[in-house]
Design an enzyme around this catalytic site. Structure first.
Site, PDB file in Angstrom:
ATOM      1  N   HIS C  69       7.794  10.269  -6.746  1.00 58.15           N
ATOM      2  CA  HIS C  69       6.712   9.893  -5.816  1.00 58.15           C
ATOM      3  C   HIS C  69       5.406   9.694  -6.563  1.00 58.15           C
ATOM      4  O   HIS C  69       5.150  10.361  -7.557  1.00 58.15           O
ATOM      5  CB  HIS C  69       6.541  10.977  -4.743  1.00 58.15           C
ATOM      6  CG  HIS C  69       7.646  10.960  -3.728  1.00 58.15           C
ATOM      7  ND1 HIS C  69       8.924  11.421  -4.015  1.00 58.15           N
ATOM      8  CD2 HIS C  69       7.683  10.522  -2.435  1.00 58.15           C
ATOM      9  CE1 HIS C  69       9.685  11.282  -2.933  1.00 58.15           C
ATOM     10  NE2 HIS C  69       8.955  10.733  -1.970  1.00 58.15           N
ATOM     11  N   PRO C  70       4.550   8.797  -6.059  1.00 50.58           N
ATOM     12  CA  PRO C  70       3.262   8.562  -6.723  1.00 50.58           C
ATOM     13  C   PRO C  70       2.280   9.684  -6.403  1.00 50.58           C
ATOM     14  O   PRO C  70       2.395  10.338  -5.372  1.00 50.58           O
ATOM     15  CB  PRO C  70       2.787   7.250  -6.091  1.00 50.58           C
ATOM     16  CG  PRO C  70       3.382   7.261  -4.721  1.00 50.58           C
ATOM     17  CD  PRO C  70       4.716   7.957  -4.863  1.00 50.58           C
ATOM     18  N   SER C  86       4.438   3.149   0.158  1.00 53.93           N
ATOM     19  CA  SER C  86       3.409   4.052  -0.340  1.00 53.93           C
ATOM     20  C   SER C  86       2.050   3.374  -0.350  1.00 53.93           C
ATOM     21  O   SER C  86       1.032   3.976  -0.002  1.00 53.93           O
ATOM     22  CB  SER C  86       3.768   4.547  -1.746  1.00 53.93           C
ATOM     23  OG  SER C  86       4.725   5.590  -1.665  1.00 53.93           O
ATOM     24  N   GLU C  89       0.757   3.352   3.195  1.00 51.82           N
ATOM     25  CA  GLU C  89       0.406   4.687   3.685  1.00 51.82           C
ATOM     26  C   GLU C  89      -0.892   5.179   3.054  1.00 51.82           C
ATOM     27  O   GLU C  89      -1.806   5.615   3.738  1.00 51.82           O
ATOM     28  CB  GLU C  89       1.550   5.670   3.385  1.00 51.82           C
ATOM     29  CG  GLU C  89       2.779   5.425   4.268  1.00 51.82           C
ATOM     30  CD  GLU C  89       4.089   5.892   3.646  1.00 51.82           C
ATOM     31  OE1 GLU C  89       5.153   5.594   4.221  1.00 51.82           O
ATOM     32  OE2 GLU C  89       4.044   6.560   2.566  1.00 51.82           O
ATOM     33  N   PHE C 121       2.052  16.163  -5.645  1.00 50.49           N
ATOM     34  CA  PHE C 121       1.801  16.633  -4.267  1.00 50.49           C
ATOM     35  C   PHE C 121       2.249  15.565  -3.282  1.00 50.49           C
ATOM     36  O   PHE C 121       1.836  14.406  -3.360  1.00 50.49           O
ATOM     37  CB  PHE C 121       0.302  16.904  -4.117  1.00 50.49           C
ATOM     38  CG  PHE C 121      -0.101  17.325  -2.735  1.00 50.49           C
ATOM     39  CD1 PHE C 121       0.196  18.601  -2.255  1.00 50.49           C
ATOM     40  CD2 PHE C 121      -0.814  16.466  -1.901  1.00 50.49           C
ATOM     41  CE1 PHE C 121      -0.200  18.995  -0.985  1.00 50.49           C
ATOM     42  CE2 PHE C 121      -1.210  16.849  -0.632  1.00 50.49           C
ATOM     43  CZ  PHE C 121      -0.903  18.120  -0.181  1.00 50.49           C
ATOM     44  N   VAL C 125       1.042  11.140   4.681  1.00 52.14           N
ATOM     45  CA  VAL C 125      -0.352  10.700   4.763  1.00 52.14           C
ATOM     46  C   VAL C 125      -0.716  10.179   6.144  1.00 52.14           C
ATOM     47  O   VAL C 125      -1.823  10.426   6.629  1.00 52.14           O
ATOM     48  CB  VAL C 125      -0.627   9.632   3.681  1.00 52.14           C
ATOM     49  CG1 VAL C 125      -1.967   8.961   3.896  1.00 52.14           C
ATOM     50  CG2 VAL C 125      -0.552  10.262   2.294  1.00 52.14           C
TER      51      VAL C 125
END
Lengths: 292, 292, 292, 292
Positions: C69-70, C86, C89, C121, C125
């Site tokens: 995940h970014p 992503s 979001e 983390f 979002v």
């Protein structure tokens, strides 16, 4: 037995009068004259045309028409010698089975009114409680003849509007249904109060007592009255708040500060929506007229 | 006839007992034993010392003391053969002049209680309505003996506290007065609702009906009950909102949506302050327990 | 581009993975394993099966998935080098175009979190405001690894539920939409407050300011947010009560006691219904959380 | 340095003027003429007599008197070259230390007003916020001369009433003090909300920010402003409801639905009592103007 507005618009005079001639009590001439105004775009337009025929009639004809109505709570009502519509309307308030004292009161009012105006007191019974009928009976007996004639025709309008709506299907029905509903919000817990028991009473000197009871649904709502006009009069909602909080396990005093919460209000617009919510904690409540 | 705490602190045993020996029903020995604990800084300390003497007495003496109390609503009450204090306390609720049905109910309760515990049911009558007495009578008859002995002594504390406060002047009187008040705010006009008529009813199966009536003052306030303990029970305030707005010339429906606004609540703390305000418009109202 | 649940149920593994393999960020193996559990009666059941595949995977595989995940508000986001989901979001909150100070704050938080847990983390979002993201970022950085792994997987659930609902048509969609609405009642006049202007603000250190504005309809109602989850955070409704009463010709002080009425509240349940009514006169107001 | 009304009633003209000659700015002739009307039963009667002397004076004398007042926020104020009373009144709002932009705005308003009326703009500064002064300055500059002369004399009345009340002791002082108070009731727990922190802000384009802060007492009350007139303007009370319920251990959402509750209202009567209560649960609140 209903008929469609389309059928009426296509009907010849005899068929038309056979269908809606009895909407106006012993007054099939009203339908006869309204027939000429076909076609009607809406049921409301048909009713307007019929009322227009009454209002355009000569005074003597109007008076004869008014005299064709039965007395309220009188001997004729007792004997059941009325049109079916009148029987059902008066019977809904028990005016056909008054006790001796009530009967005597109506007799006195009927006599005084007839002496003054020469026709019986006419009122849209289904829009009233007994208390509001008696209050208006006494008030209107003090009117001058022009004011009272207008009042009587206005009530004819209410009575026949209800009869017409029950008989004719079609677009543009005039609004005749009122609505009474409630909604309980529990602001101690921040959610609708589900499963609260409540009762609706009619109150007043000659009131009909408990007229509805309900349990609120998961959203805290309870519809109470929704069919036909509301009756002008005074009501009391009784919310069983103490039992609700006990079932939720919310701590309370002994006895609880709030057990049964009464909310008393009056209905003045029979075709209106009276939304009477309760916003409640174990120690407070708020209510207001919503809807409208 | 009151006496000062200073006088009591300076008194010899005979004078002391003569002055406060009758606070405990037929129990002047309580005062005799409490005399030794002089001086008392406060009236509350004197009461504590007397209760301590009762609690320290042997069980047989406690039971004899409890047996010295009159039955509630019994033959002795009817015959007036009680101490003056008991007469006044029972008389305040009309327990000395019950009708036959009520008398029979108390007879049954007295008999069942006496059979179970061997002493009469004791309760601080001035802190109760008839309904709450009957509710507690039935509930306490189900107690075991230890629980009930503690309950009876606790009630002796309430009874004698009131008697002592009436007889002895001095600092540190225990709190025995409750208070009930209201305040009406007119939020349609943004000011206190002055000159609104309101009534206070006691409600319940055996309630005393209207117990106070008042007109709000210029600040919208009305004191209602302020002397002595409140009685545990259910009450209804009735605010005459319709007449108030009519007198202000504020437009309303016919009939007005709000005419008489009932607010029902229960008192659980006789020595508490129940402030029960109404925040009102012609179409809404809010109430809550203030004070406390 | 949506696909029906029926099509998915009938699909072979390759087709299935081609259709929903990108729901889980760089984790098409999740779809591969869920394929075996076909057929799914509801969209919710499909989502459950995919989450079950993640939870059943070995720890090393889970960690590798999380590492795919970014970072939030990080260099990758700035550079736009993310999956389309992503991008959309993070872009919705402006996390891809932070100013230098904000960017630095996220950099510090990302670094501290990565140092402690070894993966970025992860948070849903679209269910958050920037303020609630920052608050949770700081709180969760203090977790132990087991608690945090569970928290990260729970957020993966929220993220993928939204992606799946957008992509797959069929019965039994899990609830992902919240709702925010208001209703204004004018209890000085006993009717809904029509044509009152109101605004909705997000408030907080990094808030997005005015996010909706509306005029109440004839029934006093205004829907405000209804599509997608609400964002956890603090809001302020601003009701222009002074202008409303001026337009109604209701008398007021100069200046009016109430001009703009702020109502501040927090959203904690993104999928909940927040109904925030205002019951108002020129001198008072009441609000509460309805809906729920 | 105060003087009693009795002393003034007994004083000769020179002593009288020495004592109260400076109440009217550079207008000791007002006191000279009022001296003849002794004795005064009340301080209010003395003030009435002085205002009567001003109103009875020839127009040229009135204009000269008005011209003796300093400009608001002007060069004279900056230089401190005013009577002590004017310095204190203007200084209380910071009108003697405006920034350049504010100074320029007052300069423009002063110039336009002086051009139109030939005397400076006069207003009872202590009854106003900067916002309400600016609003009235602009509005009054549009008046015709007769309306504006009446307005200026009315403001002279407010200014000198405050000065007189500060200087003369005696019965029948005119009311010059306003009052702002609050009271917080916790209807989730049925008791006053003790120890709730709250702040009072003045709001507006040029507002003075937080002007009071308090903790509610055991009865839930907090006096806020009680000395001198209130300032006409807009205020916001901020009740820290979230922290209060957290300290009571009452369960709430995360974040709590209500954290800081703002209540915004305007003061229009500087000598009035604004009682602004909050009736609150974790999910609702009600406020209204009490006092009055």
């Amino acid at each position: 037995m209903t008929i469609s507005l389309d059928q009426l618009n296509a009907a010849d005079a005899a068929t038309f009068v056979a269908a809606v001639g009895d909407i106006f009590e012993h007054g099939s001439w009203v339908a006869e004259r309204a027939h000429a105004a076909r076609p009607f775009a809406t049921v409301a337009a048909l009713h307007d045309a019929m009322m227009q025929a009454v209002r355009a009639a000569p005074r003597t004809e109007q008076l004869a028409f008014l005299r064709g109505h039965p007395e309220l709570g009188g001997r004729v009502a007792r004997a059941g010698a009325m049109t079916d519509d009148s029987k059902s309307e008066q019977g809904g308030l028990g005016l056909d089975r008054l006790n001796e004292e009530e009967f005597a009161r109506f007799e006195r009012l009927n006599a005084a009114y007839a002496l003054r105006f020469g026709f019986p007191f006419i009122i849209g019974v289904r829009r009233h409680t007994r208390d509001s009928i008696l209050a208006r009976f006494e008030r209107r007996t003090g009117n001058d003849i022009e004011t009272e004639l207008a009042a009587a025709l206005s009530e004819i309008g209410y009575i026949t509007r209800l009869r017409l709506v029950a008989k004719v299907e079609g677009p543009g029905k005039p609004k005749t249904d009122g609505r009474l509903s409630t909604h309980v919000l529990d602001t101690a817990q921040g959610r609708p109060a589900a499963n609260m028991y409540l009762e609706l009473f009619e109150v007043g000197a000659s009131a009909r007592s408990c007229i509805a009871a309900a349990m609120t649904d998961a959203g805290g709502r309870a519809p109470l009255l929704a069919s036909g006009p509301l009756r002008i009069g005074t009501y009391q909602l009784q919310f069983h708040v103490g039992a609700y909080y006990a079932s939720c396990g919310v701590a309370a005093a002994t006895p609880p500060y709030l057990e049964m919460v009464p909310v008393r209000f009056a209905v003045a617009e029979p075709e209106g929506h009276y939304h009477v919510p309760l916003i409640v904690t174990p120690w407070s409540h708020t209510t207001y007229r919503g809807g409208g």
